[in-house]
Design an enzyme around this catalytic site. Structure first.
Site: not given
Length: 311
Positions: A160-162, A279
């Site tokens: 995941f991106d944050f 993502f």
């Protein structure tokens, strides 16, 4: 007795994400609905090839046991039941335990996500995803990929991106105006204040709960190897790292790997992590990864609003 959907971890998936519908989509675009309907009936017994989301969906469903059916996948489709029959035949062929579906002929079915307690909607249709996100639903667009799944690999690795994914884009908005020093000072000043929720926070939280169940199984049976592994790959670096860590602490969520990249291309670390899904809210980041690993663009926030304004 009613089926308790509220106690399940639920993902909604469009047939365009689960299977390769390239040819049938071409027929629909070039020849129209009637030709498409005829084509689907004529090819009803031809099994569809795997789509980009297939490896993830298959792995998540494999978590289910006869005694604990915790994962539920719902098919959300723009087809009607007639043209959608081919998809169900392919689901049956591959042995996927997907039995529930919503067919909305010619319309976007995302509005039924809440009815099924879905934490995420995956689709190959970018317009459907944009509409869903604009209405506040957690959705992502699967990008085309050359990824070849290793079916001997039983792990489920999610990256995941944050900002703009797990957290909102309030900090990202400062970074995007080109004020890097202002961004770092802002995040350092607010390091102890958790960031507000992003579009996929509920999905991220529910995945974490599944991971905890896997860890508990290992504690009860040392021979059982937990299968879920979670990573965050963010453009943040020190001193902006602290606020992200404190946000995760507030959520009581552990991650297995975290990459504070500070401008280093994400593909460099993801090539080692080898995610089954990644993502990100920025197309530039997705395009660097998607051909190698299954990737999902979440069109949320300032970056995507700016891109829309340019069109």
């Amino acid at each position: 007795m009613p089926f308790d959907i509220e106690s399940k971890f639920v993902i909604a998936v469009a047939s365009s994400a689960l299977f390769d519908l390239t040819e049938s989509d071409r027929v629909f675009r070039e020849e129209g609905e009637e030709s498409y309907r005829k084509y689907q009936r004529e090819h009803e017994n031809e099994i569809l090839s795997h789509g980009v989301a297939y490896p993830l969906i298959k792995r998540l469903l494999s978590i289910n046991t006869p005694d604990d059916q915790i994962v539920e996948v719902i098919l959300l489709s723009r087809n009607d039941p007639d043209t959608g029959l081919r998809v169900f035949k392919s689901i049956e062929h591959y042995g996927l335990t997907i039995s529930r579906a919503v067919f909305i002929a010619g319309s976007n079915p995302f509005k039924y996500m809440s009815a099924f307690n879905a934490t995420l909607f995956l689709s190959g249709n970018p317009d459907d995803v944009k509409e869903a996100v604009a209405h506040g639903y957690p959705a992502g667009c699967i990008y085309p990929s050359d990824y070849i799944d290793d079916e001997k690999d039983n792990e489920i690795r999610l990256a995941f991106d944050f900002d703009g994914i797990i957290a909102d884009d309030s900090a990202e908005s400062i970074f995007q105006v080109g004020a890097l020093e202002k961004f770092h000072s802002h995040e350092k000043e607010l390091a102890g204040l958790p960031l507000p929720a992003g579009p996929l926070l509920k999905f991220f939280t529910e995945i974490s709960k599944l991971q905890q169940k896997e860890i508990l199984k290992n504690q009860n049976d040392p021979n059982y190897k937990p299968r879920i592994r979670i990573a965050i790959a963010t453009a943040r670096n020190a001193p902006a790292h602290e606020r992200m860590i404190n946000t995760l602490r507030k959520l009581d969520i552990r991650v297995d790997e975290a990459f504070f990249l500070g401008g280093v291309e994400k593909i460099r670390v993801l090539s080692v992590f080898m995610p089954h899904i990644f993502f990100d809210d920025q197309v530039d980041h997705i395009e660097g990864v998607a051909r190698i690993f299954p990737s999902v663009h979440v069109p949320f926030g300032v970056v995507n609003n700016r891109d829309d304004d340019k069109q």
